[in-house]
Design an enzyme around this catalytic site. Sequence first.
Site, short mmCIF file in Angstrom:
data_model
loop_
_atom_site.label_atom_id
_atom_site.label_comp_id
_atom_site.label_asym_id
_atom_site.label_seq_id
_atom_site.Cartn_x
_atom_site.Cartn_y
_atom_site.Cartn_z
CD GLN A 196 -6.33 6.03 2.17
OE1 GLN A 196 -6.90 6.69 3.03
NE2 GLN A 196 -7.00 5.26 1.33
CD GLU B 205 -10.44 5.88 -0.73
OE1 GLU B 205 -11.40 5.37 -1.35
OE2 GLU B 205 -9.29 5.41 -0.75
CE1 TYR C 144 -2.86 0.73 -3.47
CE2 TYR C 144 -1.66 1.41 -1.52
CZ TYR C 144 -2.65 1.63 -2.45
OH TYR C 144 -3.42 2.76 -2.35
CG ASN D 39 -9.49 5.93 -7.63
OD1 ASN D 39 -8.29 6.11 -7.41
ND2 ASN D 39 -10.12 4.83 -7.23
CD GLU D 40 -7.45 1.80 -7.98
OE1 GLU D 40 -8.40 1.09 -7.60
OE2 GLU D 40 -6.33 1.79 -7.42
CG ASN E 22 -11.72 1.92 -4.73
OD1 ASN E 22 -11.04 2.26 -5.69
ND2 ASN E 22 -11.60 0.74 -4.15
CD GLU F 22 -4.82 4.65 -4.66
OE1 GLU F 22 -4.73 3.45 -4.29
OE2 GLU F 22 -5.89 5.18 -5.02
#
Length: 566
Positions: A409, A69, A286, A214-215, A114, A340
């Site tokens: 990442q 990202e 996460y 994304n999200e 993001n 993720e």
Amino acid sequence: MTTHNSQYSAETTHPDKQESSPVPTAAGTTASNVSTTGNATTPDASIALNADATPVADVPPRLFGSFVEHLGRCVYGGIYEPSHPTADENGFRQDVLDLVKELGVTCVRYPGGNFVSNYNWEDGIGPRENRPMRRDLAWHCTETNEMGIDDFYRWSQKAGTEIMLAVNMGTRGLKAALDELEYVNGAPGTAWADQRVANGIEEPMDIKMWCIGNEMDGPWQVGHMSPEEYAGAVDKVAHAMKLAESGLELVACGSSGAYMPTFGTWEKTVLTKAYENLDFVSCHAYYFDRGHKTRAAASMQDFLASSEDMTKFIATVSDAADQAREANNGTKDIALSFDEWGVWYSDKWNEQEDQWKAEAAQGLHHEPWPKSPHLLEDIYTAADAVVEGSLMITLLKHCDRVRSASRAQLVNVIAPIMAEEHGPAWRQTTFYPFAEAALHARGQAYAPAISSPTIHTEAYGDVPAIDAVVTWDEQARTGLLLAVNRDANTPHTLTIDLSGLPGLPGLGTLALGKAQLLHEDDPYRTNTAEAPEAVTPQPLDIAMNATGTCTATLPAISWISVEFHG
């Protein structure tokens, strides 16, 4: 990538403590109440692959993906640093490329995260000197656009990775997605495809897998939506993209985390509406040791059992996808893209963001936003590596539904690879469990029968100390056993029986390949630029007989891998 607290377990009711044996756990596993007094010379656990064992599924190559990202120094100072001594003609760091290849990454999600929800993909194509600078609202930074899809495609060709491309559903949508698709995949002869050729890439990039935003459920996301709003938007975009190219594999945004109030219902709403044109739904999770500042023992034990949360996450999303299939009288399963996952000490970022918000609230500000600042540069411990090894075991044990995954990442930003500006690159502790699976997990995945002592956790109740997965490539006659001891205090000795491997009687014997152990007496030990090999896997003392049986001792907080062949 959420900018908020991301651990599921702390947001849910703790399961009741289990008092009897066996304890129901993940498929193929039972937990026993064998005493864990610390005598690890006598086996107190076992892993067995029975003759009637059926595989979970074939091991999908995309399970070993990663994520790049435009965040902090992941791109600038990570994969791209033109002034670095190892930089090639494109500005790519060769030392980082070498480590990416060693890591075994197969597919890389790009460019966010993001970041993508405020991104104009056109800003990153053509001559660098003509590219505009923009403000990135996700991470409060200035984006130079020195790297874009043209450059990332060239990088991926050198790295040998597939690209999973994300499109902006925050400030843009249908038209921009179709234009980008034409640019990257179109045959010469149309406007955008010809622009790609003019920019030096004659052949179509053949990007097959696309994330539609994304999200989008997250209030931190630019242009975030309700489930109904996103369901309608993704349905239109996915339908149009498949009109252009029916062979695409499209990923809808799932929940940003299991702590979200719409977790489960979001997936059901979105997948029911857009079922016909979707192939995957994303999962993001996460984990971190919530007691890392005080080194609280109970928090460490909860952290080591993080895969319990991931297992429940997979089950919840799979159930929602199945309900959507049934509502559409469909025949295909929507697969999960766990694009993720990993260890991220998000409490550190939340503190930084709260400080930034407090300062920003004091009137208007006109100072420039920073370029590629140091953000989210977690330095991982031996315990973090054991947890990531445990999470990889969980992904493999559920690869019938999880057909793609991206460890988030890749470089510098919550990453297995660290790189200093104008300096060295090195492997974090988390590098090793990922690389072992990525390079050697082939063929079919099996969830072996496991008998294990229990450990008590505040977040999940009583859970098995031992977890494991086996992969076996019958044609190549190579296999891999991955196992973890999630007990924070006690070593456990386990017997391993692989005699039920398919085709083994015809092979005659099994032979041991490389066996290794990752463990440190100090679970907080790390690798640094000054001591890049402070934590590395060590040879595991193990001997396998011809029928595939052996015994191994796993210290507290440890991960092992055993390669074998016929």
